[in-house]
Design a protein around this motif. Structure first.
Motif, PDB file in Angstrom:
ATOM      1  N   LEU A 156      13.941  -8.704 -43.269  1.00 17.53           N
ATOM      2  CA  LEU A 156      13.233  -9.824 -42.635  1.00 17.53           C
ATOM      3  C   LEU A 156      12.317  -9.302 -41.534  1.00 17.53           C
ATOM      4  CD1 LEU A 156      16.363 -12.119 -42.532  1.00 17.53           C
ATOM      5  CD2 LEU A 156      14.197 -12.755 -43.628  1.00 17.53           C
ATOM      6  N   PRO A 157      11.075  -9.781 -41.490  1.00 16.64           N
ATOM      7  CA  PRO A 157      10.146  -9.278 -40.478  1.00 16.64           C
ATOM      8  C   PRO A 157      10.511  -9.793 -39.089  1.00 16.64           C
ATOM      9  CG  PRO A 157       9.147 -11.080 -41.713  1.00 16.64           C
ATOM     10  CD  PRO A 157      10.471 -10.812 -42.351  1.00 16.64           C
ATOM     11  N   ASP A 231       2.451 -13.751 -29.187  1.00 19.22           N
ATOM     12  CA  ASP A 231       1.771 -15.007 -28.853  1.00 19.22           C
ATOM     13  C   ASP A 231       1.822 -15.860 -30.110  1.00 19.22           C
ATOM     14  OD1 ASP A 231       0.315 -17.019 -27.778  1.00 19.22           O
ATOM     15  OD2 ASP A 231      -1.620 -16.004 -27.972  1.00 19.22           O
ATOM     16  N   ALA A 232       2.776 -16.773 -30.114  1.00 23.85           N
ATOM     17  CA  ALA A 232       3.090 -17.423 -31.379  1.00 23.85           C
ATOM     18  C   ALA A 232       3.432 -18.891 -31.239  1.00 23.85           C
ATOM     19  CB  ALA A 232       4.270 -16.702 -32.017  1.00 23.85           C
ATOM     20  N   ASP A 307      15.191 -19.828 -36.328  1.00 22.04           N
ATOM     21  CA  ASP A 307      13.972 -19.947 -35.520  1.00 22.04           C
ATOM     22  C   ASP A 307      12.998 -18.805 -35.778  1.00 22.04           C
ATOM     23  OD1 ASP A 307      15.439 -22.027 -34.470  1.00 22.04           O
ATOM     24  OD2 ASP A 307      15.748 -21.112 -32.497  1.00 22.04           O
ATOM     25  N   PHE A 308      11.751 -19.171 -35.919  1.00 25.85           N
ATOM     26  CA  PHE A 308      10.714 -18.184 -36.218  1.00 25.85           C
ATOM     27  C   PHE A 308       9.578 -18.247 -35.210  1.00 25.85           C
ATOM     28  CE2 PHE A 308      12.612 -19.396 -40.259  1.00 25.85           C
ATOM     29  CZ  PHE A 308      12.828 -18.180 -40.880  1.00 25.85           C
ATOM     30  N   PHE A 309       8.855 -17.138 -35.132  1.00 25.27           N
ATOM     31  CA  PHE A 309       7.560 -17.119 -34.457  1.00 25.27           C
ATOM     32  C   PHE A 309       6.503 -17.003 -35.545  1.00 25.27           C
ATOM     33  CE2 PHE A 309      10.007 -14.708 -31.011  1.00 25.27           C
ATOM     34  CZ  PHE A 309      10.189 -15.841 -30.233  1.00 25.27           C
ATOM     35  N   VAL A 310       5.436 -17.793 -35.429  1.00 30.53           N
ATOM     36  CA  VAL A 310       4.292 -17.620 -36.322  1.00 30.53           C
ATOM     37  C   VAL A 310       3.132 -17.205 -35.417  1.00 30.53           C
ATOM     38  CG1 VAL A 310       2.723 -18.724 -37.967  1.00 30.53           C
ATOM     39  CG2 VAL A 310       5.145 -19.368 -37.942  1.00 30.53           C
ATOM     40  N   ARG A 311       2.750 -15.931 -35.530  1.00 29.44           N
ATOM     41  CA  ARG A 311       1.751 -15.370 -34.608  1.00 29.44           C
ATOM     42  C   ARG A 311       0.406 -16.070 -34.774  1.00 29.44           C
ATOM     43  NH1 ARG A 311       1.711  -9.024 -34.199  1.00 29.44           N
ATOM     44  NH2 ARG A 311       0.619  -9.131 -36.194  1.00 29.44           N
ATOM     45  N   ARG A 312      -0.150 -16.486 -33.624  1.00 27.01           N
ATOM     46  CA  ARG A 312      -1.394 -17.256 -33.673  1.00 27.01           C
ATOM     47  C   ARG A 312      -2.557 -16.478 -34.260  1.00 27.01           C
ATOM     48  NH1 ARG A 312      -0.250 -21.785 -30.399  1.00 27.01           N
ATOM     49  NH2 ARG A 312       1.397 -21.278 -28.935  1.00 27.01           N
ATOM     50  N   SER A 313      -2.638 -15.178 -33.955  1.00 24.04           N
ATOM     51  CA  SER A 313      -3.817 -14.407 -34.353  1.00 24.04           C
ATOM     52  C   SER A 313      -3.932 -14.260 -35.865  1.00 24.04           C
ATOM     53  CB  SER A 313      -3.789 -13.030 -33.689  1.00 24.04           C
ATOM     54  OG  SER A 313      -2.619 -12.341 -34.080  1.00 24.04           O
ATOM     55  N   ARG A 316       1.175 -14.401 -38.972  1.00 24.70           N
ATOM     56  CA  ARG A 316       2.305 -13.604 -39.474  1.00 24.70           C
ATOM     57  C   ARG A 316       3.613 -14.184 -38.966  1.00 24.70           C
ATOM     58  NH1 ARG A 316       2.690  -7.179 -38.846  1.00 24.70           N
ATOM     59  NH2 ARG A 316       4.897  -7.475 -39.273  1.00 24.70           N
ATOM     60  N   ILE A 317       4.631 -14.130 -39.832  1.00 26.14           N
ATOM     61  CA  ILE A 317       5.937 -14.687 -39.479  1.00 26.14           C
ATOM     62  C   ILE A 317       6.860 -13.593 -38.949  1.00 26.14           C
ATOM     63  CG2 ILE A 317       8.018 -15.788 -40.424  1.00 26.14           C
ATOM     64  CD1 ILE A 317       6.222 -16.941 -42.669  1.00 26.14           C
ATOM     65  N   PHE A 318       7.552 -13.910 -37.855  1.00 27.37           N
ATOM     66  CA  PHE A 318       8.612 -13.033 -37.348  1.00 27.37           C
ATOM     67  C   PHE A 318       9.852 -13.904 -37.170  1.00 27.37           C
ATOM     68  CE2 PHE A 318       4.610 -11.414 -35.708  1.00 27.37           C
ATOM     69  CZ  PHE A 318       4.709 -10.040 -35.898  1.00 27.37           C
ATOM     70  N   ILE A 319      10.983 -13.428 -37.617  1.00 30.56           N
ATOM     71  CA  ILE A 319      12.191 -14.208 -37.355  1.00 30.56           C
ATOM     72  C   ILE A 319      12.619 -13.959 -35.912  1.00 30.56           C
ATOM     73  CG2 ILE A 319      13.779 -12.428 -38.272  1.00 30.56           C
ATOM     74  CD1 ILE A 319      15.446 -14.895 -39.337  1.00 30.56           C
TER      75      ILE A 319
END
Ligand SMILES: Nc1ncnc2c1ncn2[C@@H]1O[C@H](COP(=O)(O)OP(=O)(O)O)[C@@H](O)[C@H]1O
Ligand SMILES: [Mg+2]
Length: 371
Positions: A156-157, A231-232, A307-313, A316-319
Motif C-alpha cells: 500500500l502506498p 499537502d493533501a 483514512d487516506f491522503f490524496v495529494r493535491r498536486s 496520488r493516494i497515500f494511506i
C-alpha cells in the motif's frame, strides 16, 4: 425472537481516556438506536479513574445522558467482572436470569485500553463475543509504526517516514535528526506511535520546532513516528465485515484548522464532512479497494475506518491509518458513510452485533486440542 430470549448486549463506555466524553456521547446514541424488540442491554461504565460500574438489565435507553454514569452502582466493580466472566461457567439459561450474563459485548471506547487490543483480550479470556476488531487488528491499528510496516508489506502506498524509540533518540539525537532532514525534510509531522485524536502530534517547520515536537511526542509515548508532510485532501472509507469485508462510499474531511487536530475534530465543530467525497469515480473505486486491502492486511474484523491522503498536486493516494474504533456517533464519519451507502445507523448496529456472533461461532469451531 421470543420475548424471553432477547440478545443481551453489554455496552461498555467511558474509559480512562482523553476520549471519555466522546465515548459517552456515542453510548447515548447507540443506546437510543438499538432495537429493543431484539435486544436488552447491560450498561458497563468505566470511570475516568478506570473503575468499572455495571447497571441493571434494561430494555429501554436512558432518558438522560447523565444516567450513563451509573452513580447508584458505584463500587460494584467486582460484579462487572463476574458478569463478564459468567459465560466461562456455561451458557446462559433461565436460571441465570438474575445474574445478567451477556451474550455479546459492545465496546464503545477509543484510544488506549479501548482500541489497542487490551479490552479485546479481556473479552477473549472471558469467552464472550464482542463487537469490532480482534486483539491483533486492534493493536496493529493502534501502533502507527507497526501499522506502516504491515501496509508496506501489503504494497500500500504511504508517505515517507522515520520511526525511533526514546532510547534511540537519547543516544543519538544527531543521527535521528540527520535522517529526518535527509529523508523527509521540512515541514514534517511528528507523532507518538500509540495515540489517537491527534494528541501529541505537531507539524515541525524547522530544526528548532522538530526538537520541540519530538520532546512533546515523547511525553505521550516511548515510540515516535515522523512523516513527510503531504499537502493533501483527507478522504476516508468505512469498512464493515469479517472475512468478506465491504467498503462504503468514501467521504472527505475538510478541516477548519491547519491540520485535523484535536480542536478541529472535537471542539470547534467547523470541520466539514462531505459524503460522498467529490472526487472522480475511478479514484473513489481505487480508494475503496485499498481500504479493503488495508483491512485485510491488519486482519480486521467487524469494522474499521481507513483514512487516506490524496495529494493535491497529482491526486496520488497515500494511506494514512486504519482506525479500528472510529468515531461512532450518528454524526461521525463512519456511520455517515454507511448511511450514504445505504445502511442506516440502527441497521449498522444490527450488522456489527451479528458479525461479532459470527466471528465467535467460527472461533468456537477451531480445534484447540494438540493432536
Ligand atoms: N504526513 C502528514 N501530512 C500532512 N498532514 C498530516 C500528516 N500526518 C497527519 N496529518 C494531519 O494530522 C491529522 C492527524 O494525524 P493522524 O496520523 O491521522 O493521527 P490520529 O491517529 O491522531 O488521527 C491528520 O488527520 C492530518 O490532518
Ligand atoms: Mg487520524
Amino acid at each position: 425472537m421470543g420475548q424471553q430470549q432477547k440478545l443481551r448486549v453489554g455496552l461498555v463506555y467511558g474509559g480512562k481516556s482523553g476520549e471519555h466524553e466522546v465515548s459517552l456521547s456515542t453510548a447515548f446514541a447507540v443506546m437510543g438506536a438499538l432495537d429493543y424488540e431484539k435486544y436488552e442491554i447491560v450498561p458497563f461504565y468505566i470511570t475516568k479513574m478506570g473503575k468499572w460500574r455495571v447497571g441493571e438489565l434494561r430494555s429501554a435507553p436512558f432518558h438522560d445522558k447523565a444516567e450513563l454514569a451509573l452513580e447508584s452502582c458505584a463500587g460494584r466493580t467486582v460484579r462487572a467482572m463476574e458478569i463478564l466472566f459468567a459465560r466461562l461457567d456455561g451458557a446462559r439459561g433461565p436460571a441465570h436470569e438474575a445474574s445478567c450474563e451477556v451474550d455479546v459485548m459492545f465496546p464503545l471506547l477509543h484510544g488506549t485500553n479501548g482500541e489497542d487490543g487490551t479490552i479485546q483480550g479481556l473479552f477473549e479470556m472471558a469467552n464472550v463475543p464482542y463487537v469490532g476488531a480482534g486483539v491483533l487488528a486492534s493493536s496493529v491499528g493502534m501502533d502507527k509504526a507497526v501499522m506502516k510496516q504491515v501496509f508496506a508489506h501489503a504494497g500500500l502506498p504511504q508517505c515517507k517516514y522515520v520511526h525511533f524509540i526514546r532510547a534511540g533518540w537519547e543516544h543519538n539525537q544527531a543521527d535521528v535528526i540527520a535522517q529526518i532532514e535527509n529523508e523527509l525534510g521540512y515541514p514534517c509531522f511528528v507523532k507518538p506511535a500509540n495515540l489517537g485524536s491527534s494528541v501529541g502530534i505537531s507539524k515541525a517547520g524547522n530544526y528548532g520546532e522538530l526538537i520541540q515536537a519530538i520532546e512533546t511526542a515523547l511525553r505521550y509515548d516511548r515510540k515516535i513516528v515522523v512523516e513527510e508532510f503531504v499537502d493533501a485532501r483527507e478522504v476516508e472509507v468505512s469498512v464493515l465485515g469479517n472475512d468478506e469485508a465491504q467498503a462504503s462510499v468514501p467521504g472527505e474531511i475538510v478541516s477548519s484548522n491547519d491540520f485535523y487536530d484535536y480542536k478541529a475534530k472535537y471542539i470547534d465543530g467547523k470541520s466539514q464532512i462531505v459524503v460522498p467525497a467529490p472526487l472522480d469515480e475511478e479514484l473513489l473505486d481505487r480508494l475503496r479497494d485499498m481500504a479493503v486491502q488495508a483491512y485485510r492486511a491488519i486482519d480486521g474484523s467487524g469494522l474499521s475506518r481507513v483514512d487516506f491522503f490524496v495529494r493535491r498536486s497529482d491526486m496520488r493516494i497515500f494511506i494514512n491509518e486504519v482506525n479500528t474504533m472510529p468515531g461512532f456517533t450518528p454524526f461521525s464519519m463512519y456511520p455517515l458513510m454507511w448511511k450514504e451507502t445505504g445502511i442506516a445507523y440502527s441497521k449498522l448496529l444490527d450488522r456489527l452485533i451479528q458479525l461479532a456472533l459470527e466471528r465467535y461461532a467460527v472461533k468456537q469451531q477451531l480445534n484447540y486440542e494438540s493432536v
